[in-house]
Design a protein around this motif. Structure first.
Motif, PDB file in Angstrom:
ATOM      1  N   UNK A 178       0.835  -1.170  -0.002  1.00 20.18           N
ATOM      2  CA  UNK A 178       0.039  -0.051   0.147  1.00 20.18           C
ATOM      3  C   UNK A 178       0.977   1.233   0.006  1.00 20.18           C
ATOM      4  N   UNK A 179       2.037   1.307   0.782  1.00 16.87           N
ATOM      5  CA  UNK A 179       2.819   2.250   0.811  1.00 16.87           C
ATOM      6  C   UNK A 179       3.596   2.695  -0.540  1.00 16.87           C
ATOM      7  N   UNK A 180       3.954   1.690  -1.491  1.00 23.83           N
ATOM      8  CA  UNK A 180       4.380   1.934  -2.713  1.00 23.83           C
ATOM      9  C   UNK A 180       3.299   2.372  -3.651  1.00 23.83           C
ATOM     10  N   UNK A 181       2.375   1.903  -3.434  1.00 21.35           N
ATOM     11  CA  UNK A 181       1.001   2.284  -4.415  1.00 21.35           C
ATOM     12  C   UNK A 181       0.636   3.603  -4.030  1.00 21.35           C
ATOM     13  N   UNK A 182       0.638   4.195  -2.581  1.00 23.14           N
ATOM     14  CA  UNK A 182       0.459   5.524  -2.293  1.00 23.14           C
ATOM     15  C   UNK A 182       1.683   6.280  -2.747  1.00 23.14           C
ATOM     16  N   UNK A 183       2.786   5.978  -2.897  1.00 28.80           N
ATOM     17  CA  UNK A 183       3.723   6.931  -3.671  1.00 28.80           C
ATOM     18  C   UNK A 183       3.539   7.098  -4.864  1.00 28.80           C
ATOM     19  N   UNK A 184       3.384   6.036  -5.531  1.00 34.11           N
ATOM     20  CA  UNK A 184       2.956   6.139  -7.296  1.00 34.11           C
ATOM     21  C   UNK A 184       1.687   7.083  -7.325  1.00 34.11           C
ATOM     22  N   UNK A 185       0.684   7.017  -6.482  1.00 30.08           N
ATOM     23  CA  UNK A 185      -0.470   7.786  -6.446  1.00 30.08           C
ATOM     24  C   UNK A 185       0.111   9.251  -6.178  1.00 30.08           C
ATOM     25  N   UNK A 186       0.963   9.743  -5.466  1.00 32.82           N
ATOM     26  CA  UNK A 186       1.453  10.773  -4.950  1.00 32.82           C
ATOM     27  C   UNK A 186       2.183  11.481  -6.339  1.00 32.82           C
ATOM     28  N   UNK A 187       2.959  10.774  -6.992  1.00 33.79           N
ATOM     29  CA  UNK A 187       3.479  11.062  -8.147  1.00 33.79           C
ATOM     30  C   UNK A 187       2.524  11.316  -9.300  1.00 33.79           C
TER      31      UNK A 187
END
Length: 387
Positions: A202-211
Motif C-alpha cells: 500500500x505504501x508503494x502504491x500511495x507513492x505512485x499515486x502521489x507522483x
C-alpha cells in the motif's frame, strides 16, 4: 520537520528486522535466522497435520490446517521478497529520487507529505489489527480455555493454541508456560511480518499515486498559463519523462509483488475456506467459545489481507487512468495542431492502465476479491456437506 519518505518508520524497522532494508547491517544473518525459526516451527505444525489427516475428524483437521497454510504462505512470501530484493532496492532508490525532486516545489512536498501521512496511519492500523489477531490466536485463546476449564467438573488436559506435535510431553509446568510464551512471540512476529508486506504494498502504491497527483497538477497549470510554444515543449518533455518514471516504478512494484499476489490469490482461497468451515461447525455444535472467537478474528485478518491486495491493484488502475483524463481536460483545442498531437500520444499511453497482477495472469481488482470469496464459499458448502 516530518520525515521526507513515504515508507513509514515502523515499516522500515520491520524490513530491517527481516533483513530486507537496503544497506542494513547483517541483513543476511537476520533473514536466515528468521527463516530457520519458521522452518522449525513449520516442521512440528505439519507433523501434527499429518498425524490428524483423517476425514472422520474434519473439524480438528481444518483447525490446524488453516493456521499451518497461512504460516507457509508467509514463509513463501519472505522467500520471494528475498529473491527479488534487488528490485526492492531499486524501488527505494527511485522513491528517494522522487522526494529529492519534490523539494523544489512546496506544492509537491505537501502532496507527498499527505501520502506519507496516509501511509503511516495505514501501516499503524494494519500492525494493530494483526497484533491483536496474534494475541487472540495464542494468549487470548489460552485465557478463554482456562476460564472454561474452571467452570467444568474435573481437569482437562492443557493444549497449546498453535497445534504442534512434539516428541516429548509439553503439558506440564513450566514447560507448557515456556512454549506458550514462545508461541505468542512466534505468532506476533509472523503477524507483524504479514502486515508489513501488506503495508509495504500500500505504501508503494500511495507513492505512485502521489507522483500521479503531482503530474496532474502540472497538467492543470499548463492550461492556466498563457500559451508559449517553446515553454510548452519544455514542460511537456518534462512531464513525459515523469510519466515514464511513474510507469517504470509501477512495473518494478508489479515485478516485486506479482508472484506474491498469485500465491495470495490461490492460498487465501484455501485458508478462507478452512476458516469459514471452522466457524460454521463451531456455531452449529457445542464447541468452546474460545475457538469461535479465534476463528472469527483470524477470518477477518485473512479476508482483510486479500482485500488489501485487490483494492491496491484497483486503486492503482484508477489512478493511472486519471492522467489521461487530466490531459483531456487541458485546453488542447486552443493549441496549434502540431502541439496538440503530442498530448494525443500521452492519452494513448494512458489507456494502458497500470496494475498489479497475480503472476502476470489476472489483474488484482475488486472483482478478483469477489471471486475469491465466491470460490471459498463454494468449497465451504462442499466441506459442510461432507461433515
Amino acid at each position: 520537520m516530518k520525515r521526507a519518505n513515504t515508507i513509514s518508520r515502523s515499516v522500515e524497522i520491520g524490513l530491517r528486522f527481516i533483513g530486507l532494508w537496503p544497506n542494513s547491517t547483517y541483513a543476511t544473518c537476520y533473514w536466515f535466522s528468521y527463516m530457520v525459526s519458521i522452518v522449525i516451527v513449520q516442521y512440528y505444525q505439519y507433523a501434527y497435520v499429518f498425524d490428524h489427516l483423517k476425514l472422520n475428524d474434519l473439524w480438528l483437521l481444518m483447525d490446524c490446517l488453516s493456521l499451518t497454510l497461512a504460516y507457509t504462505l508467509a514463509c513463501f512470501k519472505l522467500l520471494i521478497l528475498w529473491w527479488n530484493r534487488r528490485i526492492f532496492y531499486r524501488i527505494v532508490k527511485d522513491m528517494d529520487q522522487d522526494w529529492r525532486d519534490c523539494i523544489v516545489n512546496d506544492l509537491y512536498v505537501s502532496t507527498m507529505m499527505a501520502m506519507a501521512d496516509l501511509s503511516r496511519r495505514f501501516s499503524n492500523i494494519v500492525f494493530i489489527i494483526y497484533a491483536s489477531g496474534a494475541f487472540f490466536l495464542s494468549i487470548g485463546e489460552h485465557l478463554l480455555q482456562s476460564l472454561n476449564d474452571i467452570n467444568r467438573v474435573g481437569n482437562s488436559s492443557r493444549e497449546l493454541p498453535l497445534k504442534m506435535k512434539f516428541p516429548f510431553e509439553v503439558s506440564e509446568s513450566p514447560i507448557f508456560e515456556c512454549f506458550l510464551i514462545g508461541q505468542f512471540v512466534y505468532d506476533l512476529s509472523i503477524a507483524i511480518v504479514v502486515g508489513l508486506m501488506n503495508a509495504l504494498l500500500v505504501t508503494l502504491i500511495l507513492h505512485v499515486s502521489g507522483q500521479i497527483d503531482i503530474m496532474r497538477q502540472d497538467l492543470a497549470e499548463i492550461s492556466k498559463r498563457e500559451y508559449d510554444h517553446s515553454t510548452f515543449l519544455i514542460i511537456i518533455k518534462d512531464l513525459i519523462c515523469k510519466h515514464q518514471r511513474i510507469i517504470a516504478l509501477s512495473d518494478n512494484i508489479e515485478n516485486l509483488y506479482n508472484q506474491i499476489a498469485l500465491m495470495q490469490f490461490l492460498w487465501n482461497t484455501l485458508v478462507i475456506c478452512c476458516t469459514g468451515f471452522l466457524i460454521i461447525i463451531t456455531i452449529n455444535t457445542t464447541k468452546d467459545i474460545s475457538t469461535l472467537i479465534k476463528s472469527v478474528n483470524y477470518y477477518i485478518a485473512i479476508t482483510l489481507e486479500a482485500f488489501i491486495f485487490c483494492y491496491a491493484g484497483e486503486f492503482l488502475s484508477s489512478k493511472s487512468k486519471s492522467i489521461g483524463d487530466a490531459v483531456y481536460e487541458m485546453l488542447w483545442y486552443n493549441m496549434p495542431s502540431n502541439d496538440s498531437r503530442i498530448l494525443l500520444f500521452m492519452m494513448l499511453r494512458c489507456q494502458k492502465r497500470l496494475t498489479i497482477t497475480a503472476g502476470k495472469v489476472i489483474d488484482l481488482t475488486l472483482d478478483g476479491f469477489a471471486s475469491i470469496m465466491k470460490a471459498s464459499a463454494s468449497y465451504v458448502s462442499v466441506l459442510n456437506a461432507m461433515y
